[in-house]
Scaffold this active site. Structure first.
Site, PDB file in Angstrom:
ATOM      1  CG  HIS A   1      -3.446   2.987   2.543  1.00 24.08           C
ATOM      2  ND1 HIS A   1      -3.795   2.937   1.279  1.00 24.08           N
ATOM      3  CD2 HIS A   1      -3.529   2.018   3.244  1.00 24.08           C
ATOM      4  CE1 HIS A   1      -4.135   1.668   1.066  1.00 24.08           C
ATOM      5  NE2 HIS A   1      -3.758   1.113   2.382  1.00 24.08           N
TER       6      HIS A   1
ATOM      7  CG  ASN B   1      -6.465  -1.309   1.436  1.00 26.63           C
ATOM      8  OD1 ASN B   1      -5.927  -0.984   0.527  1.00 26.63           O
ATOM      9  ND2 ASN B   1      -6.069  -1.794   2.364  1.00 26.63           N
TER      10      ASN B   1
ATOM     11  CB  CYS C   1      -0.810   0.048   1.123  1.00 27.10           C
ATOM     12  SG  CYS C   1      -2.034  -1.479   1.199  1.00 27.10           S
TER      13      CYS C   1
HETATM   14  O1  UT7 Z   1      -3.696  -1.758   3.508  1.00 29.45           O
HETATM   15  C1  UT7 Z   1      -2.592  -2.112   4.586  1.00 29.45           C
HETATM   16  C2  UT7 Z   1      -3.258  -1.925   5.824  1.00 29.45           C
HETATM   17  N1  UT7 Z   1      -4.226  -2.607   6.357  1.00 29.45           N
HETATM   18  C3  UT7 Z   1      -5.078  -2.236   7.363  1.00 29.45           C
HETATM   19  O2  UT7 Z   1      -4.625  -1.294   7.799  1.00 29.45           O
HETATM   20  C4  UT7 Z   1      -6.054  -3.197   7.770  1.00 29.45           C
HETATM   21  C5  UT7 Z   1      -6.343  -3.168   9.134  1.00 29.45           C
HETATM   22  N2  UT7 Z   1      -7.203  -4.034   9.755  1.00 29.45           N
HETATM   23  C6  UT7 Z   1      -8.353  -3.427   9.719  1.00 29.45           C
HETATM   24  O3  UT7 Z   1      -8.889  -2.835   9.023  1.00 29.45           O
HETATM   25  C7  UT7 Z   1      -9.386  -4.518  10.771  1.00 29.45           C
HETATM   26  O4  UT7 Z   1      -8.637  -5.022  11.780  1.00 29.45           O
HETATM   27  C8  UT7 Z   1     -10.544  -5.282  10.076  1.00 29.45           C
HETATM   28  C9  UT7 Z   1     -11.470  -4.580   9.378  1.00 29.45           C
HETATM   29  C10 UT7 Z   1      -9.841  -6.215   9.202  1.00 29.45           C
HETATM   30  C11 UT7 Z   1     -11.206  -6.250  11.277  1.00 29.45           C
HETATM   31  O5  UT7 Z   1     -11.655  -5.355  12.321  1.00 29.45           O
HETATM   32  P1  UT7 Z   1     -11.429  -5.633  13.923  1.00 29.45           P
HETATM   33  O6  UT7 Z   1     -12.270  -4.536  14.504  1.00 29.45           O
HETATM   34  O7  UT7 Z   1      -9.845  -5.680  13.919  1.00 29.45           O
HETATM   35  O8  UT7 Z   1     -12.032  -7.159  14.003  1.00 29.45           O
HETATM   36  P2  UT7 Z   1     -11.365  -8.289  14.480  1.00 29.45           P
HETATM   37  O9  UT7 Z   1     -10.302  -8.835  13.405  1.00 29.45           O
HETATM   38  O10 UT7 Z   1     -10.530  -8.184  15.757  1.00 29.45           O
HETATM   39  O11 UT7 Z   1     -12.578  -9.218  14.736  1.00 29.45           O
HETATM   40  C12 UT7 Z   1     -13.364  -9.122  15.543  1.00 29.45           C
HETATM   41  C13 UT7 Z   1     -14.709 -10.066  15.217  1.00 29.45           C
HETATM   42  C14 UT7 Z   1     -13.961 -11.781  15.258  1.00 29.45           C
HETATM   43  O12 UT7 Z   1     -14.918 -12.342  15.914  1.00 29.45           O
HETATM   44  P3  UT7 Z   1     -14.894 -13.013  17.306  1.00 29.45           P
HETATM   45  O13 UT7 Z   1     -13.480 -13.779  17.142  1.00 29.45           O
HETATM   46  O14 UT7 Z   1     -14.831 -11.735  18.097  1.00 29.45           O
HETATM   47  O15 UT7 Z   1     -15.994 -13.940  17.583  1.00 29.45           O
HETATM   48  C15 UT7 Z   1     -13.963 -11.979  13.643  1.00 29.45           C
HETATM   49  O16 UT7 Z   1     -14.070 -13.079  13.429  1.00 29.45           O
HETATM   50  O17 UT7 Z   1     -15.229  -9.996  14.012  1.00 29.45           O
HETATM   51  C16 UT7 Z   1     -15.306 -11.222  13.200  1.00 29.45           C
HETATM   52  N3  UT7 Z   1     -15.176 -10.665  11.871  1.00 29.45           N
HETATM   53  C17 UT7 Z   1     -16.164 -10.490  10.979  1.00 29.45           C
HETATM   54  N4  UT7 Z   1     -17.641 -10.519  11.168  1.00 29.45           N
HETATM   55  C18 UT7 Z   1     -18.624 -10.092  10.438  1.00 29.45           C
HETATM   56  C19 UT7 Z   1     -14.045 -10.684  11.057  1.00 29.45           C
HETATM   57  N5  UT7 Z   1     -14.402 -10.384   9.652  1.00 29.45           N
HETATM   58  C20 UT7 Z   1     -15.815 -10.206   9.698  1.00 29.45           C
HETATM   59  C21 UT7 Z   1     -16.847  -9.900   8.849  1.00 29.45           C
HETATM   60  N6  UT7 Z   1     -18.107  -9.856   9.075  1.00 29.45           N
HETATM   61  N7  UT7 Z   1     -16.378  -9.736   7.516  1.00 29.45           N
END
Ligand code: UT7
Length: 338
Positions: free
Chosen positions: A260, A290, A119
């Site tokens: 970004h 993204n 990115c």
């Molecule tokens: O471009 C390069 C840089 N990239 C980034 O900077 C991206 C950085 N990361 C993010 O944007 C976020 O971490 C995400 C959007 C990918 C995820 O958000 P989060 O708030 O960090 O969620 P998490 O990974 O901690 O997951 C929380 C919960 C999990 O369930 P449990 O374990 O709490 O039961 C996941 O399984 O959300 C669940 N989950 C979803 N639920 C519904 C993960 N993806 C999804 C989804 N829909 N698509």
């Protein structure tokens, strides 16, 4: 005898290409266990654009590049260096996507190569363009950021498939002697200690193509989302503070902060930490998702085409991505207003 003025780098034009097909949150609800509400709340993304099956990264990059060259008032033969930032190249080994783009738009016998910084690729490429111009080696550098991220996304993995989109952006960076048109500063950095935060395990020398690669889906992007999120907020904020302090510029004096576009929560957290007003912070993540190396030039193109970016206005770019890599740039828009 008067001394010759040094050659400086200026951001002369912008162009972008967005594929027609839209993949909405509602579409994704039918593909994986997710909801529009979850995606909107956690990322700010509503839809992303997806390239056609037979549309490559270079096809998109070439379309963006043609616009940028035209808007700079130049012709293909005026370009003397082509850089393409991408992690979804047409071919994983060779030829480079920069070579293919050059051919598609009629740039011949000119140095061309790809930059792999995920990115952060577009801002990394700006630092290379600046160095080539300031050294006096080149006059008009075409910088493309293009990604067909859909080609490395596993559309059964809800943690990644909701995030990424396809598209391309391009800029012409030209030599100038005018200090008020020149880049103020560019900074790029990396820390390979976090290489496993964002990775496409195959194909490559570690995992050449094999049945096992296919069976285990190692050709798809994998991300430690939450860890990447936290590091992104911390690193982006620190990076912007440093470039502003180093150049004695206050965040109030930045009309266009163009971070970004990975996640609106990251954009908001960084904007808030810098005490930026909402109108200073450029946001396109809701409509493109993204798009990795294409994200920043697509966002610049958006504000240029909508008439928000005027000649001479200062842009602050800030990015973070796989590697891990990060980069920031402070520069005026030196082209004509739309
Ligand atoms: O471009 C390069 C840089 N990239 C980034 O900077 C991206 C950085 N990361 C993010 O944007 C976020 O971490 C995400 C959007 C990918 C995820 O958000 P989060 O708030 O960090 O969620 P998490 O990974 O901690 O997951 C929380 C919960 C999990 O369930 P449990 O374990 O709490 O039961 C996941 O399984 O959300 C669940 N989950 C979803 N639920 C519904 C993960 N993806 C999804 C989804 N829909 N698509």
């Amino acid at each position: 005898m008067s001394a010759t003025k040094p050659q400086l780098a200026s951001f002369r034009s912008i162009g972008a290409y967005v594929p027609e097909k839209i993949l909405s949150n509602e579409d994704l609800e039918k593909m994986v266990d997710t909801t529009d509400e979850w995606i909107t709340k956690r990322t700010g993304i509503k839809e992303r654009h997806i390239a056609d099956k037979d549309e490559s990264t270079s096809d998109m990059g070439a379309k963006a590049a043609q616009k940028a060259i035209e808007r700079a008032g130049l012709k293909a033969e005026d370009i003397d260096l082509v850089l393409c930032a991408t992690v979804t190249p047409d071919y994983f080994n060779m030829p480079s996507t920069a070579c293919i783009i050059s051919d598609k738009i009629g740039i011949r016998n000119v140095q061309a190569f790809d930059i792999s910084a995920a990115c952060s690729g577009f801002v990394y490429a700006l630092s290379v363009a600046k160095a080539f111009i300031e050294s006096g080696m080149k006059k008009n550098v075409l910088v493309v950021g293009a990604e067909k991220f859909s080609s490395i996304v596993d559309y059964t993995d809800r943690s990644t498939c909701i995030l990424f989109g396809d598209g391309a952006g391009a800029a012409v960076i030209s030599a100038t002697e005018k200090e008020d048109e020149a880049f103020v500063d560019v900074h790029a950095s990396a820390d390979g200690n976090y290489a496993d935060f964002l990775v496409t395990p195959a194909p490559g020398s570690v995992n050449p193509v094999s049945q096992q690669v296919i069976d285990e889906g190692l050709n798809f992007v994998q991300m430690k989302g939450n860890e990447t999120f936290k590091l992104a907020v911390k690193t982006l904020t620190k990076d912007v503070k440093e470039i502003l302090e180093k150049n004695a510029i206050a965040s109030d004096d930045i009309p266009h902060f163009i971070p970004h576009q990975a996640n609106y929560r990251i954009i908001k957290a960084v904007g808030d930490a810098l005490k930026m007003k909402e109108e200073q912070v450029v946001r396109t993540v809701h409509k493109y998702g993204n798009t990795s190396a294409a994200s920043i030039p697509m966002a610049i193109n958006d504000i240029w085409e909508s008439g928000r970016l005027q000649k001479g206005e200062l842009m602050l770019l800030d990015t973070f991505g796989g590697g891990l890599t990060w980069a920031s740039a402070l520069l005026p828009f030196a082209g004509e207003s739309c």
